[in-house]
Design an enzyme around this catalytic site. Structure first.
Site, PDB file in Angstrom:
ATOM      1  N   ALA A 164      28.847  30.851   4.833  1.00 46.18           N
ATOM      2  CA  ALA A 164      27.398  30.751   4.691  1.00 46.18           C
ATOM      3  C   ALA A 164      26.675  31.846   5.457  1.00 46.18           C
ATOM      4  O   ALA A 164      25.647  32.368   5.013  1.00 46.18           O
ATOM      5  CB  ALA A 164      26.924  29.380   5.190  1.00 46.18           C
ATOM      6  N   GLU A 165      27.212  32.216   6.609  1.00 46.49           N
ATOM      7  CA  GLU A 165      26.543  33.187   7.461  1.00 46.49           C
ATOM      8  C   GLU A 165      26.631  34.619   6.915  1.00 46.49           C
ATOM      9  O   GLU A 165      25.628  35.328   6.843  1.00 46.49           O
ATOM     10  CB  GLU A 165      27.151  33.145   8.867  1.00 46.49           C
ATOM     11  CG  GLU A 165      26.753  31.943   9.691  1.00 46.49           C
ATOM     12  CD  GLU A 165      25.317  32.027  10.177  1.00 46.49           C
ATOM     13  OE1 GLU A 165      24.699  33.102  10.073  1.00 46.49           O
ATOM     14  OE2 GLU A 165      24.820  31.002  10.668  1.00 46.49           O
ATOM     15  N   SER A 166      27.835  35.058   6.590  1.00 47.06           N
ATOM     16  CA  SER A 166      28.025  36.485   6.288  1.00 47.06           C
ATOM     17  C   SER A 166      28.859  36.762   5.057  1.00 47.06           C
ATOM     18  O   SER A 166      29.067  37.920   4.710  1.00 47.06           O
ATOM     19  CB  SER A 166      28.713  37.164   7.475  1.00 47.06           C
ATOM     20  OG  SER A 166      30.063  36.710   7.574  1.00 47.06           O
TER      21      SER A 166
END
Length: 257
Positions: free
Chosen positions: A146-148
Protein backbone atom coordinates in the site's frame (compact mmCIF):
# COMPACT_ATOMS: atom_id res chain seq x y z
CA UNK A 1 -36.73 32.97 18.10
CA UNK A 2 -33.54 33.12 20.15
CA UNK A 3 -31.07 30.49 19.02
CA UNK A 4 -30.05 28.08 21.76
CA UNK A 5 -26.39 27.60 22.75
CA UNK A 6 -25.95 24.79 20.22
CA UNK A 7 -25.91 26.93 17.10
CA UNK A 8 -22.43 28.32 17.11
CA UNK A 9 -20.42 25.33 18.29
CA UNK A 10 -21.79 22.51 16.14
CA UNK A 11 -19.71 23.76 13.25
CA UNK A 12 -16.52 23.79 15.14
CA UNK A 13 -17.83 26.84 16.91
CA UNK A 14 -21.37 25.70 16.59
CA UNK A 15 -22.42 24.24 19.90
CA UNK A 16 -21.79 27.00 22.43
CA UNK A 17 -23.17 30.45 23.06
CA UNK A 18 -24.84 30.55 26.45
CA UNK A 19 -22.99 31.49 29.63
CA UNK A 20 -21.00 28.50 30.84
CA UNK A 21 -17.33 27.78 31.48
CA UNK A 22 -17.31 24.71 29.23
CA UNK A 23 -19.76 22.47 27.44
CA UNK A 24 -19.79 18.99 25.98
CA UNK A 25 -19.86 18.34 22.25
CA UNK A 26 -20.26 14.79 20.96
CA UNK A 27 -18.38 13.74 17.86
CA UNK A 28 -20.35 10.83 16.39
CA UNK A 29 -19.26 8.39 13.67
CA UNK A 30 -21.60 6.09 11.77
CA UNK A 31 -20.66 4.24 8.55
CA UNK A 32 -17.55 6.45 8.22
CA UNK A 33 -19.61 9.66 8.36
CA UNK A 34 -19.01 12.26 11.06
CA UNK A 35 -21.52 14.48 12.86
CA UNK A 36 -21.44 16.82 15.84
CA UNK A 37 -24.23 16.75 18.41
CA UNK A 38 -25.29 17.93 21.84
CA UNK A 39 -26.12 14.37 22.95
CA UNK A 40 -24.92 10.89 21.92
CA UNK A 41 -26.70 9.80 18.74
CA UNK A 42 -28.51 6.46 18.61
CA UNK A 43 -26.70 4.12 16.23
CA UNK A 44 -23.45 6.09 16.22
CA UNK A 45 -20.17 5.69 18.07
CA UNK A 46 -19.83 8.98 19.95
CA UNK A 47 -16.98 10.48 21.94
CA UNK A 48 -17.42 13.46 24.24
CA UNK A 49 -15.26 16.56 23.97
CA UNK A 50 -15.28 19.27 26.63
CA UNK A 51 -15.00 22.67 24.97
CA UNK A 52 -13.85 25.64 27.03
CA UNK A 53 -15.81 28.76 26.11
CA UNK A 54 -12.75 30.86 26.95
CA UNK A 55 -10.38 28.93 24.70
CA UNK A 56 -8.48 31.05 22.21
CA UNK A 57 -9.24 28.54 19.44
CA UNK A 58 -11.99 25.94 19.32
CA UNK A 59 -10.77 22.38 18.70
CA UNK A 60 -11.06 20.78 15.29
CA UNK A 61 -13.75 18.18 15.88
CA UNK A 62 -14.53 17.50 12.25
CA UNK A 63 -11.16 16.42 10.91
CA UNK A 64 -9.60 17.53 7.63
CA UNK A 65 -12.69 17.63 5.39
CA UNK A 66 -12.17 20.89 3.53
CA UNK A 67 -15.09 23.22 2.81
CA UNK A 68 -18.50 21.58 3.01
CA UNK A 69 -22.11 22.55 3.58
CA UNK A 70 -24.57 20.83 5.87
CA UNK A 71 -27.62 21.19 8.05
CA UNK A 72 -28.10 21.48 11.78
CA UNK A 73 -31.16 19.50 12.92
CA UNK A 74 -33.31 19.79 16.03
CA UNK A 75 -35.20 16.86 17.57
CA UNK A 76 -36.45 15.55 20.88
CA UNK A 77 -34.48 12.88 22.70
CA UNK A 78 -35.18 11.64 26.22
CA UNK A 79 -37.64 14.46 26.81
CA UNK A 80 -35.40 17.35 25.79
CA UNK A 81 -34.33 19.19 22.65
CA UNK A 82 -31.02 18.09 21.18
CA UNK A 83 -29.15 19.26 18.11
CA UNK A 84 -27.11 17.32 15.58
CA UNK A 85 -25.66 17.67 12.11
CA UNK A 86 -27.07 14.22 11.22
CA UNK A 87 -30.65 13.82 9.97
CA UNK A 88 -32.11 11.25 12.37
CA UNK A 89 -35.76 10.15 12.60
CA UNK A 90 -37.90 12.92 14.07
CA UNK A 91 -35.44 15.65 13.09
CA UNK A 92 -36.44 19.04 11.72
CA UNK A 93 -34.18 21.54 9.99
CA UNK A 94 -32.84 24.19 12.33
CA UNK A 95 -30.35 25.96 10.07
CA UNK A 96 -28.08 25.48 7.05
CA UNK A 97 -24.35 26.08 7.28
CA UNK A 98 -21.07 26.09 5.39
CA UNK A 99 -17.83 25.41 7.24
CA UNK A 100 -14.16 25.27 6.30
CA UNK A 101 -12.50 22.65 8.49
CA UNK A 102 -8.92 23.21 9.62
CA UNK A 103 -6.16 21.05 8.15
CA UNK A 104 -5.47 17.80 9.97
CA UNK A 105 -2.39 15.69 10.48
CA UNK A 106 -0.10 15.13 7.46
CA UNK A 107 -1.75 11.87 6.41
CA UNK A 108 -0.35 10.63 3.13
CA UNK A 109 -2.11 8.54 0.52
CA UNK A 110 -0.33 5.28 -0.20
CA UNK A 111 1.52 5.08 -3.49
CA UNK A 112 0.60 1.44 -4.19
CA UNK A 113 -2.68 0.23 -5.69
CA UNK A 114 -4.71 -2.72 -4.47
CA UNK A 115 -3.78 -5.60 -6.72
CA UNK A 116 -2.61 -9.20 -6.65
CA UNK A 117 -0.01 -10.22 -4.05
CA UNK A 118 3.62 -9.83 -5.09
CA UNK A 119 5.34 -12.56 -3.12
CA UNK A 120 8.69 -12.27 -4.86
CA UNK A 121 9.38 -8.64 -3.85
CA UNK A 122 12.05 -8.41 -1.11
CA UNK A 123 10.90 -11.81 0.21
CA UNK A 124 14.05 -12.50 2.28
CA UNK A 125 13.91 -9.10 3.95
CA UNK A 126 10.24 -9.47 4.91
CA UNK A 127 10.79 -12.95 6.35
CA UNK A 128 13.78 -11.75 8.36
CA UNK A 129 11.94 -8.66 9.65
CA UNK A 130 8.92 -10.76 10.62
CA UNK A 131 11.11 -13.20 12.57
CA UNK A 132 12.97 -10.39 14.32
CA UNK A 133 9.90 -8.38 15.37
CA UNK A 134 7.07 -10.89 15.55
CA UNK A 135 5.00 -8.77 13.14
CA UNK A 136 3.19 -11.03 10.70
CA UNK A 137 4.90 -11.31 7.31
CA UNK A 138 1.61 -10.86 5.43
CA UNK A 139 0.88 -7.67 7.36
CA UNK A 140 4.31 -6.21 6.63
CA UNK A 141 3.86 -6.93 2.93
CA UNK A 142 0.37 -5.41 2.92
CA UNK A 143 1.75 -2.17 4.39
CA UNK A 144 4.67 -2.10 1.93
CA UNK A 145 2.34 -2.83 -1.00
CA UNK A 146 0.00 0.00 0.00
CA UNK A 147 2.81 2.40 0.83
CA UNK A 148 5.19 2.09 -2.12
CA UNK A 149 4.27 -0.94 -4.22
CA UNK A 150 7.64 -2.26 -2.96
CA UNK A 151 9.61 0.49 -4.73
CA UNK A 152 12.80 1.10 -2.72
CA UNK A 153 13.31 4.48 -4.43
CA UNK A 154 9.78 5.78 -3.86
CA UNK A 155 9.30 9.26 -2.40
CA UNK A 156 5.83 10.55 -1.54
CA UNK A 157 4.72 14.17 -2.08
CA UNK A 158 4.95 14.62 1.71
CA UNK A 159 8.49 13.28 1.96
CA UNK A 160 8.02 9.65 3.01
CA UNK A 161 10.79 7.46 1.61
CA UNK A 162 11.59 3.91 0.59
CA UNK A 163 9.74 0.61 0.61
CA UNK A 164 8.00 1.33 3.91
CA UNK A 165 7.63 5.07 3.22
CA UNK A 166 9.17 6.20 6.48
CA UNK A 167 9.21 9.92 7.19
CA UNK A 168 12.80 11.17 7.72
CA UNK A 169 12.37 11.89 11.44
CA UNK A 170 10.79 8.48 12.03
CA UNK A 171 13.53 6.75 10.04
CA UNK A 172 16.20 8.48 12.14
CA UNK A 173 14.50 7.41 15.38
CA UNK A 174 14.44 3.82 14.11
CA UNK A 175 18.14 3.86 13.27
CA UNK A 176 17.61 3.82 9.50
CA UNK A 177 20.64 5.52 7.94
CA UNK A 178 19.71 4.79 4.31
CA UNK A 179 15.92 5.04 3.78
CA UNK A 180 16.35 3.81 0.19
CA UNK A 181 17.92 0.54 1.30
CA UNK A 182 15.15 -2.04 1.06
CA UNK A 183 16.68 -4.01 3.94
CA UNK A 184 16.90 -1.00 6.28
CA UNK A 185 13.49 0.35 5.31
CA UNK A 186 11.71 -2.98 5.86
CA UNK A 187 13.53 -3.57 9.13
CA UNK A 188 12.72 -0.06 10.33
CA UNK A 189 9.12 -0.27 9.20
CA UNK A 190 8.69 -3.61 10.96
CA UNK A 191 10.10 -2.18 14.19
CA UNK A 192 7.74 0.78 13.95
CA UNK A 193 4.73 -1.48 13.32
CA UNK A 194 5.82 -3.67 16.24
CA UNK A 195 5.70 -0.62 18.50
CA UNK A 196 2.32 0.48 17.12
CA UNK A 197 0.79 -2.97 17.55
CA UNK A 198 2.06 -3.06 21.12
CA UNK A 199 0.62 0.40 21.76
CA UNK A 200 -2.80 -0.58 20.38
CA UNK A 201 -2.84 -4.07 21.91
CA UNK A 202 -2.66 -5.85 18.56
CA UNK A 203 -5.33 -3.75 16.82
CA UNK A 204 -4.10 -3.67 13.22
CA UNK A 205 -6.69 -1.08 12.18
CA UNK A 206 -5.42 1.46 14.70
CA UNK A 207 -1.81 0.57 13.91
CA UNK A 208 -2.41 1.20 10.21
CA UNK A 209 -4.19 4.48 10.95
CA UNK A 210 -1.30 5.66 13.12
CA UNK A 211 1.24 4.57 10.49
CA UNK A 212 -0.61 6.78 8.01
CA UNK A 213 -1.80 9.78 10.01
CA UNK A 214 0.33 9.68 13.15
CA UNK A 215 -0.16 8.59 16.73
CA UNK A 216 -1.33 12.07 17.68
CA UNK A 217 -4.29 11.95 15.32
CA UNK A 218 -5.40 8.52 16.57
CA UNK A 219 -5.15 9.77 20.15
CA UNK A 220 -7.07 12.96 19.42
CA UNK A 221 -9.94 11.19 17.67
CA UNK A 222 -9.84 8.14 19.96
CA UNK A 223 -9.79 5.88 16.93
CA UNK A 224 -9.26 6.05 13.18
CA UNK A 225 -9.09 9.75 12.19
CA UNK A 226 -11.82 10.87 9.76
CA UNK A 227 -9.35 12.01 7.10
CA UNK A 228 -10.33 10.73 3.67
CA UNK A 229 -6.75 9.62 2.97
CA UNK A 230 -6.54 7.65 6.21
CA UNK A 231 -9.92 5.95 5.80
CA UNK A 232 -8.98 4.87 2.26
CA UNK A 233 -5.53 3.75 3.43
CA UNK A 234 -6.87 1.57 6.24
CA UNK A 235 -9.37 -0.04 3.87
CA UNK A 236 -6.63 -0.68 1.29
CA UNK A 237 -4.23 -2.23 3.80
CA UNK A 238 -6.96 -4.42 5.25
CA UNK A 239 -7.87 -5.75 1.80
CA UNK A 240 -4.22 -6.39 0.93
CA UNK A 241 -3.59 -8.17 4.21
CA UNK A 242 -6.33 -10.70 3.45
CA UNK A 243 -4.88 -11.28 -0.03
CA UNK A 244 -1.33 -11.77 1.25
CA UNK A 245 -2.47 -13.98 4.09
CA UNK A 246 -4.41 -16.22 1.73
CA UNK A 247 -1.59 -16.28 -0.85
CA UNK A 248 0.91 -17.25 1.83
CA UNK A 249 -1.22 -20.12 3.09
CA UNK A 250 -2.78 -18.55 6.16
CA UNK A 251 -6.11 -19.82 7.44
CA UNK A 252 -9.05 -17.76 6.12
CA UNK A 253 -10.54 -15.33 8.60
CA UNK A 254 -14.25 -15.23 9.48
CA UNK A 255 -16.31 -12.69 11.41
CA UNK A 256 -16.47 -13.11 15.18
CA UNK A 257 -19.75 -14.51 16.47
Amino acid sequence: MKRPPVVVMALVSLLACAPAAARTVYRCVQNNTVSLATAPEPGSKCTAQEVDDNAVQTPNLWGNMGVFSGTLYEREQDGRLVYSTRNLPGSRVFLKFTVNTPPGEPAHPGLGKVGPPQLNRHAKQFKAAARATGVEDAWLRAIAHAESNFDASAVSPKGAQGVMQLMPDTATELGVTDPFSADQSITGGARYLQALLKRYKGDRTLAAAAYNAGIGAVTRYKGVPPYAETLAYVEKVSALYVRYRDAMGGAPQTPAR
